[in-house]
Design a protein around this motif. Sequence first.
Motif, PDB file in Angstrom:
ATOM      1  N   ALA A 103      38.054  21.675  -9.235  1.00 56.89           N
ATOM      2  CA  ALA A 103      36.830  20.881  -9.113  1.00 56.89           C
ATOM      3  C   ALA A 103      35.975  21.392  -7.954  1.00 56.89           C
ATOM      4  O   ALA A 103      34.741  21.460  -8.059  1.00 56.89           O
ATOM      5  CB  ALA A 103      37.177  19.410  -8.910  1.00 56.89           C
ATOM      6  N   GLU A 104      36.638  21.781  -6.875  1.00 56.49           N
ATOM      7  CA  GLU A 104      35.899  22.322  -5.726  1.00 56.49           C
ATOM      8  C   GLU A 104      35.214  23.644  -6.095  1.00 56.49           C
ATOM      9  O   GLU A 104      34.061  23.873  -5.738  1.00 56.49           O
ATOM     10  CB  GLU A 104      36.864  22.535  -4.556  1.00 56.49           C
ATOM     11  N   ARG A 128      34.278  24.558  -9.091  1.00 59.21           N
ATOM     12  CA  ARG A 128      33.155  24.224  -9.983  1.00 59.21           C
ATOM     13  C   ARG A 128      31.966  23.723  -9.178  1.00 59.21           C
ATOM     14  O   ARG A 128      30.816  24.074  -9.449  1.00 59.21           O
ATOM     15  CB  ARG A 128      33.585  23.162 -11.003  1.00 59.21           C
ATOM     16  N   ALA A 129      32.228  22.904  -8.157  1.00 62.46           N
ATOM     17  CA  ALA A 129      31.149  22.384  -7.317  1.00 62.46           C
ATOM     18  C   ALA A 129      30.463  23.521  -6.557  1.00 62.46           C
ATOM     19  O   ALA A 129      29.229  23.546  -6.434  1.00 62.46           O
ATOM     20  CB  ALA A 129      31.691  21.343  -6.348  1.00 62.46           C
ATOM     21  N   GLU A 130      31.258  24.475  -6.057  1.00 55.39           N
ATOM     22  CA  GLU A 130      30.676  25.628  -5.358  1.00 55.39           C
ATOM     23  C   GLU A 130      29.812  26.454  -6.301  1.00 55.39           C
ATOM     24  O   GLU A 130      28.707  26.878  -5.941  1.00 55.39           O
ATOM     25  CB  GLU A 130      31.793  26.503  -4.768  1.00 55.39           C
ATOM     26  N   LYS A 178      28.326  25.400  -8.974  1.00 54.58           N
ATOM     27  CA  LYS A 178      27.129  24.623  -9.292  1.00 54.58           C
ATOM     28  C   LYS A 178      26.130  24.701  -8.137  1.00 54.58           C
ATOM     29  O   LYS A 178      24.934  24.843  -8.362  1.00 54.58           O
ATOM     30  CB  LYS A 178      27.488  23.172  -9.579  1.00 54.58           C
ATOM     31  N   ALA A 179      26.622  24.621  -6.907  1.00 54.70           N
ATOM     32  CA  ALA A 179      25.739  24.710  -5.739  1.00 54.70           C
ATOM     33  C   ALA A 179      25.071  26.085  -5.689  1.00 54.70           C
ATOM     34  O   ALA A 179      23.863  26.191  -5.420  1.00 54.70           O
ATOM     35  CB  ALA A 179      26.526  24.446  -4.458  1.00 54.70           C
TER      36      ALA A 179
END
Length: 118
Positions: free
Chosen positions: A39-40, A42-44, A46-47
Motif C-alpha cells: 500500500a505504501e 502504491r501511495a508513492e 500515485k504521488a
Amino acid sequence: MASDERKGFGERLQKAASAKQAMLDRFKARQSVDDPAAAERRAERKALSDARDARLAERKALKQAEAERAAADQEAQAASQAAQAAQDEVERVEREARLALEQKAARDARYAARKARK
C-alpha cells in the motif's frame, strides 16, 4: 535423459507435482494486496504520478501563455505595420495634393504672364 528413462512413471508424476507445488508456494509467498508495504509503494507511485501530472499541466500552461504572448506580439506588430502603412498613405496623398497645387499655381502663373503680354 538416461536417468529419467530408468525412473518409473510414478516418479515423473511425483516430480511434476512437486514442481507445481513449488511454483504455488512461491506465488503464495508474494506479498498480498493488503500488505502495508504494498500500500505504501502504491501511495508513492500515485504521488509520483500526481507530481508528474502537475508538472505536465504547468508546462502546458506555460506553453499556452507563451503562445498567447507571441500571438499578442504578432497582432501588435501587425497593427503597428498597418498604422505605419496608413500614415505613409496619408503622407503620399498630401504630397500629391501639394504637388497638384504647385503645378496649378505654376500653370496659372504662366497663363497670367501670357495674358499680361498680350
